[in-house]
Write a protein that holds these residues in place. Structure first.
Motif, PDB file in Angstrom:
ATOM      1  N   THR A  43       0.845  -1.188   0.000  1.00 44.23           N
ATOM      2  CA  THR A  43       0.000   0.000   0.000  1.00 44.23           C
ATOM      3  C   THR A  43       0.882   1.241   0.000  1.00 44.23           C
ATOM      4  N   ASN A  45       1.202   4.486   2.300  1.00 42.85           N
ATOM      5  CA  ASN A  45       0.818   5.266   3.474  1.00 42.85           C
ATOM      6  C   ASN A  45       1.458   6.651   3.373  1.00 42.85           C
ATOM      7  N   GLY A 163      -6.398   8.094   5.032  1.00 39.47           N
ATOM      8  CA  GLY A 163      -6.372   6.658   5.291  1.00 39.47           C
ATOM      9  C   GLY A 163      -6.724   6.284   6.720  1.00 39.47           C
ATOM     10  N   THR A 301     -11.268   2.141  -0.883  1.00 41.94           N
ATOM     11  CA  THR A 301      -9.998   1.678  -1.461  1.00 41.94           C
ATOM     12  C   THR A 301      -9.879   1.928  -2.959  1.00 41.94           C
ATOM     13  N   ARG A 324      -7.948   4.799   1.192  1.00 39.00           N
ATOM     14  CA  ARG A 324      -6.778   3.933   1.154  1.00 39.00           C
ATOM     15  C   ARG A 324      -6.415   3.520  -0.269  1.00 39.00           C
TER      16      ARG A 324
END
Ligand code: NDP
Length: 329
Positions: A43, A45, A163, A301, A324
């Motif tokens: 992912t 972040n 997020g 997402t 996210r």
């Protein structure tokens, strides 16, 4: 010769200028560690954004593969807890900061850092949650340890459309809280209400000058912004309440007074996900598996390919990412 795989590599020249490239790596190029994992999902972040853009000194060893979290399958283990075929998740422990990280086909790490992928979760879902979502759960667990519960009053989530914020809003609503979501993106009101926010307030309401005490508006909070926002959140927290602070998206400083602490018994709870002990991680992932609504997780997402990680890193530090991002390898 062993297989090669793609990796993102951050390098520095003698003048300390940073460059970021996609390179071919082999297992022999990885660092020491007793477990090797095929990375199936990762992912982007906020911290990955800081690392790739070089906006903050997240990377402390060069050249380095960034990426602070991954989910995947063990392919080789010399650690007693793990064997080939085990599904695992990694968050933090300096991976993507001092040790090669997630943005590669394979990762080699200490087996002590891994937790099992919850049985009901795919690697993709785990990384859709990622370190941001796991931290949101750590914040909620910290509030609960302090005795915060839905009957104590509302909770505020700052940076709500990001997020950590999106997962926190969704979890807190599911737990029965009246959630006040603070955002600088009024166009995301529908999105936040669909995640479960009961009320939206503008980011600007909390980013101005701080009074020692304001009107008591919430019993608890999850703050990802820091700076004036956190100071204002504290000043408006009701008697005996608590705020879990985990972020600095608005700044590192805290221009607060002691008034909320000494006149209202308010507590400021620090939350760190990187070095959190294993028991807390296992509890957080167990609860994420059972308490986070998967439809809401899907709704927050965006899926990107490996080749888009660098662009997404720039977007996240510029506040352009909603919810996210999950990277499919
Ligand atoms: P995101 O970028 O996804 O979310 C941050 C949100 O903060 C943005 O979406 C925006 O929300 C808000 N925001 C951004 N810039 C500002 C600003 N200048 N002033 C006020 N609000 C702002 O990041 P993450 O959710 O991944 O991470 C959030 C924070 O938490 C980061 O600082 C990160 O480093 C930290 N973090 C800390 C962890 C720990 O272990 N302590 C672990 C994970 C994250 P909106 O548009 O809704 O206003």
């Amino acid at each position: 010769m062993s297989e090669t795989f793609q990796a993102i590599l951050i390098s520095r020249d003698e003048e300390k200028n940073q460059s970021v490239d996609i390179v071919e790596f082999g297992e022999s190029d990885l660092m020491e560690g007793d477990v090797t994992v095929v990375v199936e999902a990762t992912t982007v972040n906020y911290k990955d954004g800081l690392a790739i853009t070089g906006k903050a000194p997240v990377v402390r060893r060069f050249p380095l593969i960034p990426g602070i979290d991954f989910a995947g399958t063990v392919v080789c283990s010399h650690h007693p807890d793990w064997k080939e075929g085990d599904k695992v998740v990694l968050n933090g422990w300096g991976v993507g900061e001092t040790d090669h990280g997630a943005y590669a086909g394979r990762a080699r790490v200490s087996g002590d850092w891994l937790v099992p992928l919850p049985e009901t979760m795919s690697p993709r879902e785990a990384m859709s949650i990622g370190t941001a979502g796991y931290t949101a759960m750590l914040c909620i667990m910290a509030l609960e340890r302090h005795g915060i519960a839905p009957d104590r009053g509302a909770v505020i989530v700052t940076g709500a459309a990001g997020g950590v914020g999106s997962v926190a809003v969704s979890l807190l609503a599911k737990l029965g809280y009246h959630v006040i979501a603070s955002t600088g993106r009024p166009q995301e009101e529908r999105y936040l209400k669909d995640l479960g926010a009961g009320e939206i307030i503008a980011r600007a309401e909390l980013s101005g000058p701080v009074r020692p005490l304001g009107k008591e508006r919430w019993a608890g909070g999850v703050d990802v912004v820091g700076s004036h926002t956190l100071a204002n959140v504290l000043s408006m927290t009701s008697y005996g309440g608590a705020v879990a602070a985990c972020g600095l998206a608005g700044g590192m400083e805290l221009p607060a007074s002691v008034a909320p602490f000494i006149l209202r018994g308010v507590s400021l709870l620090g939350v760190d996900s990187v070095m959190a002990p294993k028991e807390l991680r296992l509890e957080a992932w167990r609860r994420l598996a059972s308490e986070l609504d998967r439809d809401k997780l899907a709704a927050m997402t965006t899926t990107i390919p490996f080749s888009d990680i660098i662009a997404a890193a720039h977007d996240i530090v510029n506040g352009k990412v909603r919810g996210r991002i999950v990277v499919e390898m």
